[in-house]
Design an enzyme around this catalytic site. Structure first.
Site, PDB file in Angstrom:
ATOM      1  N   GLN A 234     -43.895 -49.907  51.413  1.00  0.00           N
ATOM      2  CA  GLN A 234     -45.159 -49.460  51.992  1.00  0.00           C
ATOM      3  C   GLN A 234     -46.156 -49.115  50.889  1.00  0.00           C
ATOM      4  O   GLN A 234     -47.312 -48.819  51.177  1.00  0.00           O
ATOM      5  CB  GLN A 234     -44.919 -48.233  52.874  1.00  0.00           C
TER       6      GLN A 234
ATOM      7  N   VAL B  36     -48.443 -49.624  47.319  1.00  0.00           N
ATOM      8  CA  VAL B  36     -49.330 -50.666  46.779  1.00  0.00           C
ATOM      9  C   VAL B  36     -49.388 -50.608  45.257  1.00  0.00           C
ATOM     10  O   VAL B  36     -50.237 -51.236  44.637  1.00  0.00           O
ATOM     11  CB  VAL B  36     -50.755 -50.532  47.372  1.00  0.00           C
ATOM     12  N   ASP B  37     -48.437 -49.866  44.649  1.00  0.00           N
ATOM     13  CA  ASP B  37     -48.526 -49.591  43.213  1.00  0.00           C
ATOM     14  C   ASP B  37     -47.859 -50.635  42.318  1.00  0.00           C
ATOM     15  O   ASP B  37     -48.008 -50.606  41.108  1.00  0.00           O
ATOM     16  CB  ASP B  37     -47.956 -48.199  42.893  1.00  0.00           C
TER      17      ASP B  37
ATOM     18  N   HIS C 251     -48.294 -53.342  52.634  1.00  0.00           N
ATOM     19  CA  HIS C 251     -49.678 -52.875  52.623  1.00  0.00           C
ATOM     20  C   HIS C 251     -50.478 -53.479  51.471  1.00  0.00           C
ATOM     21  O   HIS C 251     -51.530 -52.958  51.112  1.00  0.00           O
ATOM     22  CB  HIS C 251     -49.715 -51.342  52.567  1.00  0.00           C
TER      23      HIS C 251
ATOM     24  N   CYS D 204     -61.595 -61.272  47.676  1.00  0.00           N
ATOM     25  CA  CYS D 204     -62.915 -61.434  48.270  1.00  0.00           C
ATOM     26  C   CYS D 204     -62.760 -61.487  49.781  1.00  0.00           C
ATOM     27  O   CYS D 204     -61.925 -62.234  50.304  1.00  0.00           O
ATOM     28  CB  CYS D 204     -63.597 -62.700  47.761  1.00  0.00           C
TER      29      CYS D 204
ATOM     30  N   SER E 252     -41.660 -41.298  55.474  1.00  0.00           N
ATOM     31  CA  SER E 252     -41.591 -40.392  56.618  1.00  0.00           C
ATOM     32  C   SER E 252     -41.124 -41.125  57.873  1.00  0.00           C
ATOM     33  O   SER E 252     -40.768 -40.493  58.867  1.00  0.00           O
ATOM     34  CB  SER E 252     -42.976 -39.781  56.881  1.00  0.00           C
TER      35      SER E 252
END
Length: 244
Positions: A93, A95-96, A113, A121, A188
């Site tokens: 989940q 985005v790092d 995500h 774009c 969670s």
């Protein structure tokens, strides 16, 4: 030999990256709960309709610690398990991009995500390294347009109001149904549809292990619940899983 080992699916949430200095945006004390205005910066309709929101979003990205973060022991333990020959797939989940930086092959990581490490774009869908877009912001462009078509750029993350990539989600469901072990770590298990994967895994006979500091809606379905700190608990758990 590795083909005889169980497929391990790992669903990772924000909790796996807090040891790397990345805050939990959605937790009880997360940024989105503390500052509703900040949530607008990552809400698609606000972002597309308001140049000022976009300018503030680019400044937020410029200060984003995720791009400077390093993988921690939990990320490394996942990559170590994969290198040991155990079939591993990560559904994240986050985005790092820290799973890949720790050594997980990109093709074995599904980013539900999206990723903060690239821009895209909104018109022509060209993508590129986020560093390139941020360099333009540093040079004075407060809302850099696409160099290909002049369209609005955004991070290659799924904003509030956008739907998940159906191809990525479909692959995640397929892996969840096929795995023998499903580890939910640092999540969670409240944000759908990702949270529902824990239930899908249990429904299809996988051993469900939840590693999280707080209770989750799927605890009663879990075969094992671990409340210890993720940085030590996950490496220990994965060492057990990797031992024949």
């Amino acid at each position: 030999m590795s083909t005889q080992q169980p497929l391990v699916a790992i669903l990772s949430g924000a909790g796996i990256s807090t040891d790397s200095g990345i805050p939990d945006y959605r937790g009880p004390n997360g940024l989105w709960r503390r500052d509703p205005e900040a949530e607008k910066l990552v809400t698609y309709d606000y972002y597309m309709g308001d140049p000022e929101i976009r300018r503030r979003s680019w400044q937020m990205r410029r200060k984003n610690r995720a791009l400077a973060a390093e993988p921690n022991a939990a990320h490394r333990s996942v990559a170590d398990l994969e290198r040991a020959g155990v079939p591993v797939r990560v559904i994240t989940q986050n985005v790092d991009g820290l799973h890949q930086l720790a050594g997980m092959p990109d093709r074995k990581v599904l980013e539900l995500h999206g990723t903060a490490r690239k821009f895209t774009c909104t018109r022509c869908h060209v993508r590129g390294p986020m560093e390139d877009a941020l360099a333009r912001v540093e040079a004075g462009e407060d809302d850099p347009p696409c160099l290909e078509c002049g369209g609005i750029l955004k991070s290659a993350t799924v904003m509030f109001g956008e739907r998940l990539d159906p191809v990525v989600l479909g692959e995640a469901v397929a892996i969840t149904k096929a795995c023998q072990v499903f580890v939910a770590v640092g999540s969670s298990l409240q944000v759908q549809p990702a949270a529902g994967l824990a239930g899908v895994a249990a429904d299809h006979g996988a051993r469900l292990v939840i590693v999280n500091a707080e209770a989750t809606p799927y605890d009663e379905r879990a075969d094992e619940i671990i409340r210890e700190p993720i940085g030590t608990a996950l490496p220990e758990l994965l060492r057990r899983l990797g031992t024949p």
